[in-house]
Design an enzyme around this catalytic site. Sequence first.
Site, short mmCIF file in Angstrom:
data_model
loop_
_atom_site.label_atom_id
_atom_site.label_comp_id
_atom_site.label_asym_id
_atom_site.label_seq_id
_atom_site.Cartn_x
_atom_site.Cartn_y
_atom_site.Cartn_z
N GLY A 86 2.86 -15.23 1.04
CA GLY A 86 3.92 -14.25 1.24
C GLY A 86 3.88 -13.47 2.53
CD GLU B 241 -0.46 -9.22 -0.18
OE1 GLU B 241 0.09 -10.14 0.47
OE2 GLU B 241 -1.09 -9.42 -1.23
CE LYS C 88 8.70 -4.48 -6.27
NZ LYS C 88 8.85 -5.41 -7.40
CG ASP D 34 4.43 -5.01 -8.16
OD1 ASP D 34 4.45 -4.05 -8.93
OD2 ASP D 34 5.26 -5.93 -8.21
#
Length: 180
Positions: free
Chosen positions: A43, A98, A130, A102
Amino acid sequence: MHKDCERILFSEEQLRSRVAEVAKEVDKLYKDKNPLCVGILKGSIIFYSDFIRHLTAPVALDFMAVSSYGGGSVSSGKLRIKKDLDNDVKGRDVIVIEDIIDSGFTLANLKQLLLERGANSVLIVTLLNKKGRREYDIAPDFNCFDIENEFVVGYGLDYSERYRALPYIGILKHEVYENK
């Protein structure tokens, strides 16, 4: 905009500008050092490559494939190392790059692992944060954007290996991933 996206959260220009800004802040901390930049695959790859282009400090590059997700949209709660580092971190300053933080499970465990392996320091840089989903006591040292609890794709972020190549970050429509 891709048909599976509800809306664009961050445009190409917003991403380009903010990534450069954060990278320049991090660069100031390492101007006389040689940190190891660790990209978390898959990612972070687009963010990682854009980020390191703005660093003037001499850096070494490495990657890890670390996950707590598998193929779904909910964390499994187990850290899996699919690809480990090629470089030894003992005595090194490590910058972990990163895509998103989360629950915090992956980065909390990864930071602990790197410190146990003898890293001098571990700095965490994330594209997205988040905060509302945090279950572990960890926060990025540098962050590009805070986001609400939405499922986002694009700019390297995926859902079941799809949407990574979108040049923006979009909110994925619920019907794409619900009931799967």
